[in-house]
Scaffold this active site. Sequence first.
Site, PDB file in Angstrom:
ATOM      1  NE  ARG A  48      -3.209   0.504   3.452  1.00 23.89           N
ATOM      2  CZ  ARG A  48      -2.386   0.333   4.328  1.00 23.89           C
ATOM      3  NH1 ARG A  48      -1.267   1.509   4.666  1.00 23.89           N
ATOM      4  NH2 ARG A  48      -2.295  -0.417   5.324  1.00 23.89           N
ATOM      5  CE1 TYR A 100     -16.256  11.022 -15.699  1.00 26.32           C
ATOM      6  CE2 TYR A 100     -15.837  11.022 -14.239  1.00 26.32           C
ATOM      7  CZ  TYR A 100     -15.818  10.065 -15.244  1.00 26.32           C
ATOM      8  OH  TYR A 100     -16.740   8.951 -14.820  1.00 26.32           O
ATOM      9  CG  ASP A 172      -9.403  15.625 -15.377  1.00 25.81           C
ATOM     10  OD1 ASP A 172      -8.779  15.137 -15.668  1.00 25.81           O
ATOM     11  OD2 ASP A 172     -10.727  15.452 -14.385  1.00 25.81           O
ATOM     12  CE  LYS A 197     -12.246   7.548 -18.573  1.00 26.30           C
ATOM     13  NZ  LYS A 197     -12.207   9.553 -18.097  1.00 26.30           N
TER      14      LYS A 197
HETATM   15  C1  LIG Z   1     -13.464   9.741 -16.442  1.00 31.52           C
HETATM   16  C2  LIG Z   1     -12.243  10.494 -15.760  1.00 31.52           C
HETATM   17  C3  LIG Z   1     -11.750  10.795 -14.480  1.00 31.52           C
HETATM   18  C4  LIG Z   1     -12.345   9.833 -13.499  1.00 31.52           C
HETATM   19  O1  LIG Z   1     -11.906   9.066 -13.728  1.00 31.52           O
HETATM   20  P1  LIG Z   1     -11.784   7.440 -13.353  1.00 31.52           P
HETATM   21  O2  LIG Z   1     -10.406   6.785 -13.881  1.00 31.52           O
HETATM   22  O3  LIG Z   1     -13.023   6.733 -13.823  1.00 31.52           O
HETATM   23  O4  LIG Z   1     -12.320   7.139 -11.577  1.00 31.52           O
HETATM   24  C5  LIG Z   1     -11.550  12.782 -14.144  1.00 31.52           C
HETATM   25  N1  LIG Z   1     -11.991  13.391 -14.544  1.00 31.52           N
HETATM   26  C6  LIG Z   1     -12.186  13.029 -16.054  1.00 31.52           C
HETATM   27  C7  LIG Z   1     -11.407  14.232 -17.321  1.00 31.52           C
HETATM   28  C8  LIG Z   1     -12.285  12.181 -16.978  1.00 31.52           C
HETATM   29  O5  LIG Z   1     -12.658  11.634 -17.641  1.00 31.52           O
END
Ligand SMILES: *Cc1c(COP(=O)(O)O)cnc(C)c1O
Length: 396
Positions: A48, A100, A172, A197
């Site tokens: 962890r 998001y 982000d 992503k």
């Molecule tokens: C998918 C996404 C998230 C969240 O990420 P997860 O891996 O699904 O928890 C946050 N910000 C953006 C812009 C996203 O597309």
Amino acid sequence: MDYGFATRAIHAGQEPDPETGSVIVPIYQTSTYAQSEVGVHKGYEYSRTDNPTRTALHACLAALEGGTYALAFASGLGATTTLMLMLKAGDHVIVGDDVYGGTYRLFQRVMTEFGLVFDFVDMANPDEVRAALRPETRMVWLETPTNPLVKLADIRAISALARQHGALTVVDNTFASPYGQQPLALGADIVLHSTTKYLGGHSDVVGGAIITSHEQAYERLKFLQNAAGAVPGAFDSWLVLRGVKTLAVRMREHERNAFEVARFLEQHPAVERVIYPGLPSHPQYELARQQMQCFGGMISLILCGGEAAGREMVRRTKLFTLAESLGGVESLIEMPAAMTHASVTGSKLEVPAGLVRLSVGIEDVADLLTDLKQALADAPTRAVGQEALVANHSEA
Ligand SMILES: *Cc1c(COP(=O)(O)O)cnc(C)c1O
């Protein structure tokens, strides 16, 4: 490392294993590590806290964002939750009004229960950020381009405002990826990713990451990563490392295909509006050219026939798979209002019901265009569409 982006993606944190010569970082599938005496070990005690595969991923992600430190998480939202743990009751956060859906849900429906206060503003207008700043503002949270409306925020201007005020700026950077945009170089303090992503890139892993050069923020986040425990396993860390190796090539192809798809859609009579930061028709095209090196593969559109036509389009595509998520090698299509962003329905962040979002993959672009062409073959065109749009409005 002074190497270029593609070289760092392949080599940073990934030197051949000194013991075995293994060229690829091994999957250290272990929870614990032997100690020769109490407290005497090779830097690893418990997975962890630290795991060698994850350590390699940290080094690679830091190198890609031009940051000093990186931390990997079990999901993008795991990373976001851990960032929120830096704050305490009464602290104020300014957030983009088009983030998001899961980020919005976490802030508005979970973190407010712990006394954090959020203001959602239009990040396309830095004056709105200035007006929202309060003495207790600790963080400014922006996504650019946004998911799903593909709106941009001026990272340099907003980071400068926040810094003057003593607040941290978090970007982000999931949509652009570090290949497309480098928020730390533009003045942001912390970059966040859903590595699910573009970084992972193959739709086979869920993960998140935080990158920063801010030493105090890093020390706190490193503590919180271990204390809260939203860490990725060794195999998931390895999958992201493997995905990242091809990030530069993939992003160039995503962008090349997205340009062709966006131009095709823009001149299609059934399409009302195409939103892609690489198109001169994007309202923030100049800002996009200033702060992005690659416009990526995400396109949003609205059809002349509104929501009904959108539902028909996503039902008809064959190569574009109807699914949530984005950033993988395969093309996806979805309707955010009913899918990824259902949790913002009825809120200030509501997205248009008819919005269709494409994650343009790296298949042969001719096949993608053929698929879109057949999916739109019977869609209402401009003249007919106007009536449909009016009808939709009177319902709402
Ligand atoms: C998918 C996404 C998230 C969240 O990420 P997860 O891996 O699904 O928890 C946050 N910000 C953006 C812009 C996203 O597309």
